[in-house]
Enzyme design. Sequence first.
Site, mmCIF file in Angstrom:
data_model
loop_
_atom_site.group_PDB
_atom_site.id
_atom_site.type_symbol
_atom_site.label_atom_id
_atom_site.label_comp_id
_atom_site.label_asym_id
_atom_site.label_seq_id
_atom_site.Cartn_x
_atom_site.Cartn_y
_atom_site.Cartn_z
ATOM 1 N N LEU A 141 -7.333 -5.299 -6.222
ATOM 2 C CA LEU A 141 -6.603 -4.042 -6.022
ATOM 3 C C LEU A 141 -5.260 -4.014 -6.764
ATOM 4 O O LEU A 141 -4.593 -2.986 -6.795
ATOM 5 C CB LEU A 141 -6.381 -3.782 -4.524
ATOM 6 C CG LEU A 141 -7.640 -3.526 -3.690
ATOM 7 C CD1 LEU A 141 -7.263 -3.127 -2.264
ATOM 8 C CD2 LEU A 141 -8.518 -2.440 -4.300
ATOM 9 N N ALA A 187 -5.725 -5.590 2.074
ATOM 10 C CA ALA A 187 -4.289 -5.286 2.126
ATOM 11 C C ALA A 187 -3.497 -6.550 1.865
ATOM 12 O O ALA A 187 -4.025 -7.659 1.981
ATOM 13 C CB ALA A 187 -3.927 -4.731 3.514
ATOM 14 N N TYR A 188 -2.241 -6.346 1.523
ATOM 15 C CA TYR A 188 -1.280 -7.456 1.477
ATOM 16 C C TYR A 188 -0.747 -7.561 2.903
ATOM 17 O O TYR A 188 -0.006 -6.690 3.361
ATOM 18 C CB TYR A 188 -0.158 -7.129 0.485
ATOM 19 C CG TYR A 188 0.862 -8.223 0.344
ATOM 20 C CD1 TYR A 188 0.919 -9.012 -0.792
ATOM 21 C CD2 TYR A 188 1.769 -8.479 1.370
ATOM 22 C CE1 TYR A 188 1.857 -10.028 -0.915
ATOM 23 C CE2 TYR A 188 2.701 -9.500 1.267
ATOM 24 C CZ TYR A 188 2.740 -10.268 0.120
ATOM 25 O OH TYR A 188 3.658 -11.272 0.015
ATOM 26 N N THR A 189 -1.182 -8.603 3.636
ATOM 27 C CA THR A 189 -0.876 -8.655 5.077
ATOM 28 C C THR A 189 0.132 -9.744 5.457
ATOM 29 O O THR A 189 0.362 -9.963 6.651
ATOM 30 C CB THR A 189 -2.178 -8.898 5.881
ATOM 31 O OG1 THR A 189 -2.826 -10.056 5.365
ATOM 32 C CG2 THR A 189 -3.117 -7.703 5.801
ATOM 33 N N ASP A 215 0.729 -0.413 13.106
ATOM 34 C CA ASP A 215 1.781 -0.100 14.082
ATOM 35 C C ASP A 215 3.175 -0.349 13.483
ATOM 36 O O ASP A 215 4.161 0.211 13.948
ATOM 37 C CB ASP A 215 1.586 -0.960 15.338
ATOM 38 C CG ASP A 215 1.423 -2.452 15.024
ATOM 39 O OD1 ASP A 215 0.943 -2.790 13.923
ATOM 40 O OD2 ASP A 215 1.782 -3.282 15.878
ATOM 41 N N TYR A 237 6.622 -4.819 4.684
ATOM 42 C CA TYR A 237 5.182 -4.589 4.898
ATOM 43 C C TYR A 237 4.956 -3.192 5.476
ATOM 44 O O TYR A 237 4.130 -2.422 4.964
ATOM 45 C CB TYR A 237 4.645 -5.671 5.842
ATOM 46 C CG TYR A 237 3.265 -5.391 6.392
ATOM 47 C CD1 TYR A 237 2.129 -5.554 5.608
ATOM 48 C CD2 TYR A 237 3.099 -4.964 7.717
ATOM 49 C CE1 TYR A 237 0.862 -5.299 6.119
ATOM 50 C CE2 TYR A 237 1.834 -4.714 8.233
ATOM 51 C CZ TYR A 237 0.718 -4.875 7.438
ATOM 52 O OH TYR A 237 -0.528 -4.614 7.949
ATOM 53 N N LYS A 292 2.949 -0.031 3.732
ATOM 54 C CA LYS A 292 1.772 0.613 4.345
ATOM 55 C C LYS A 292 2.030 2.114 4.548
ATOM 56 O O LYS A 292 1.128 2.926 4.372
ATOM 57 C CB LYS A 292 1.439 -0.052 5.683
ATOM 58 C CG LYS A 292 0.984 -1.504 5.596
ATOM 59 C CD LYS A 292 -0.368 -1.708 4.925
ATOM 60 C CE LYS A 292 -1.519 -1.214 5.747
ATOM 61 N NZ LYS A 292 -2.832 -1.566 5.104
HETATM 62 N N1 LIG Z 1 -3.640 -8.405 10.695
HETATM 63 C C1 LIG Z 1 -2.963 -7.587 11.492
HETATM 64 O O1 LIG Z 1 -2.365 -8.001 12.486
HETATM 65 C C2 LIG Z 1 -2.916 -6.110 11.203
HETATM 66 C C3 LIG Z 1 -2.148 -5.278 12.034
HETATM 67 C C4 LIG Z 1 -2.118 -3.908 11.771
HETATM 68 C C5 LIG Z 1 -2.815 -3.395 10.705
HETATM 69 N N2 LIG Z 1 -3.528 -4.225 9.907
HETATM 70 C C6 LIG Z 1 -4.243 -3.655 8.766
HETATM 71 O O2 LIG Z 1 -5.632 -3.814 9.010
HETATM 72 C C7 LIG Z 1 -6.312 -4.028 7.764
HETATM 73 C C8 LIG Z 1 -7.153 -5.297 7.846
HETATM 74 O O3 LIG Z 1 -6.290 -6.404 8.068
HETATM 75 P P1 LIG Z 1 -6.869 -7.888 8.224
HETATM 76 O O4 LIG Z 1 -6.158 -8.490 9.375
HETATM 77 O O5 LIG Z 1 -8.337 -7.877 8.174
HETATM 78 O O6 LIG Z 1 -6.286 -8.549 6.897
HETATM 79 P P2 LIG Z 1 -6.632 -9.978 6.239
HETATM 80 O O7 LIG Z 1 -7.500 -10.773 7.141
HETATM 81 O O8 LIG Z 1 -5.343 -10.543 5.763
HETATM 82 O O9 LIG Z 1 -7.516 -9.557 4.997
HETATM 83 C C9 LIG Z 1 -6.978 -8.866 3.923
HETATM 84 C C10 LIG Z 1 -7.967 -8.948 2.792
HETATM 85 O O10 LIG Z 1 -7.394 -8.253 1.694
HETATM 86 C C11 LIG Z 1 -7.705 -9.009 0.556
HETATM 87 N N3 LIG Z 1 -6.763 -8.768 -0.535
HETATM 88 C C12 LIG Z 1 -5.462 -9.116 -0.605
HETATM 89 N N4 LIG Z 1 -4.968 -8.801 -1.821
HETATM 90 C C13 LIG Z 1 -5.989 -8.252 -2.520
HETATM 91 C C14 LIG Z 1 -6.131 -7.742 -3.815
HETATM 92 N N5 LIG Z 1 -5.105 -7.764 -4.698
HETATM 93 N N6 LIG Z 1 -7.332 -7.239 -4.206
HETATM 94 C C15 LIG Z 1 -8.373 -7.248 -3.355
HETATM 95 N N7 LIG Z 1 -8.328 -7.725 -2.114
HETATM 96 C C16 LIG Z 1 -7.145 -8.219 -1.695
HETATM 97 C C17 LIG Z 1 -7.636 -10.460 0.983
HETATM 98 O O11 LIG Z 1 -8.324 -11.233 0.047
HETATM 99 P P3 LIG Z 1 -8.252 -12.847 0.049
HETATM 100 O O12 LIG Z 1 -9.276 -13.218 1.091
HETATM 101 O O13 LIG Z 1 -8.644 -13.206 -1.332
HETATM 102 O O14 LIG Z 1 -6.862 -13.201 0.399
HETATM 103 C C18 LIG Z 1 -8.284 -10.376 2.348
HETATM 104 O O15 LIG Z 1 -9.676 -10.543 2.234
HETATM 105 C C19 LIG Z 1 -5.226 -4.030 6.696
HETATM 106 O O16 LIG Z 1 -5.093 -2.756 6.156
HETATM 107 C C20 LIG Z 1 -3.955 -4.363 7.454
HETATM 108 O O17 LIG Z 1 -2.815 -3.856 6.816
HETATM 109 C C21 LIG Z 1 -3.606 -5.562 10.137
#
Ligand SMILES: NC(=O)c1ccc[n+]([C@@H]2O[C@H](COP(=O)([O-])OP(=O)(O)OC[C@H]3O[C@@H](n4cnc5c(N)ncnc54)[C@H](OP(=O)(O)O)[C@@H]3O)[C@@H](O)[C@H]2O)c1
Length: 288
Positions: free
Chosen positions: A36, A59-61, A101, A124, A128
Amino acid sequence: MKILLTGRNGQLGWELERALWPLGEVAAFDRAGLDLADPGRIRSTLRDLKPEVIVNPAAYTAVDRAESEREAAFAINARAPGILAEEARRLGALLIHYSTDYVFDGTKAGPYAEDDTPSPINVYGASKLEGENAIRASGARHWIFRTSWVYAPRGKNFLLNILRLAREGKPLRVVADQFGAPTSAAMLARATAKALTNHAPPPSGVYHMTAAGRTSWHGFASAILAEFGLHNPIAAIPSSEHPLPAKRPANSVLDNSRLAAAFDIRMPDWEDGLREAVATLSGKMGSE
Ligand SMILES: NC(=O)c1ccc[n+]([C@@H]2O[C@H](COP(=O)([O-])OP(=O)(O)OC[C@H]3O[C@@H](n4cnc5c(N)ncnc54)[C@H](OP(=O)(O)O)[C@@H]3O)[C@@H](O)[C@H]2O)c1
């Protein structure tokens, strides 16, 4: 239905790939397959595949690292969703995106509604929020699901961190003055799949999608240990005793009623999501 899924190896992406397959043909990409950070690659992949639905959990998390990597966070969380949305509009596709959130500052007394004014207090959250705005501005059909405190039986998350520290006998000191709803990736994926089965698709917009109920990080940690029958003491500390590069909102609780009204989706209690994740994890550990 032809679905393009990003971030298949993330917590939510992994669950989505499994929840979406009964709905049609799912083309699922990891970072190597669809980076991305590469706008040209995003456009060419979408133009080649011509999906009817684009689901973007990638996402960049890294919330703390984002404070020093602002450019990377904005590239993935703000610019990439904008490009996905532009391409979705060209194709007439629906874009399903996830936000956080952390777009709120946490000063509200009760749960946040979709119409409350965002005011992020970390990079972050700001990245978002800019992603949400770019999607809205694109004119694409979209659902932005804002969620919170995501965890799964795999990946990097609070559940697995607490479990590891407890098993290593490390002292546990956990923040007790931030409140939110720990939300399992599995329940988010199921809710997303259900949203797609609606015969009359609800309008574009932001919808809050978190587990029901609320707790603190300390409450969440206590529930995790209880589920595993562990009895390590956990000290309840204020955020001021656990300084991190990124500030966190004190209140992260989101009101899901718009989701319930528009999609007829009622999110399970956070404790139910935890029990399910622990059961999966126990099964995995048993088979290792
Ligand atoms: N985690 C939380 O607590 C939380 C809270 C609120 C909202 N959210 C949102 O919920 C969604 C899912 O979060 P999640 O917890 O599943 O996140 P996650 O486990 O950190 O997974 C994020 C994924 O995005 C991929 N990614 C990162 N940079 C990328 C790039 N340049 N191109 C393509 N892929 C890329 C990562 O790939 P790699 O495996 O290669 O690193 C990973 O597979 C996100 O939109 C996040 O912002 C998360």
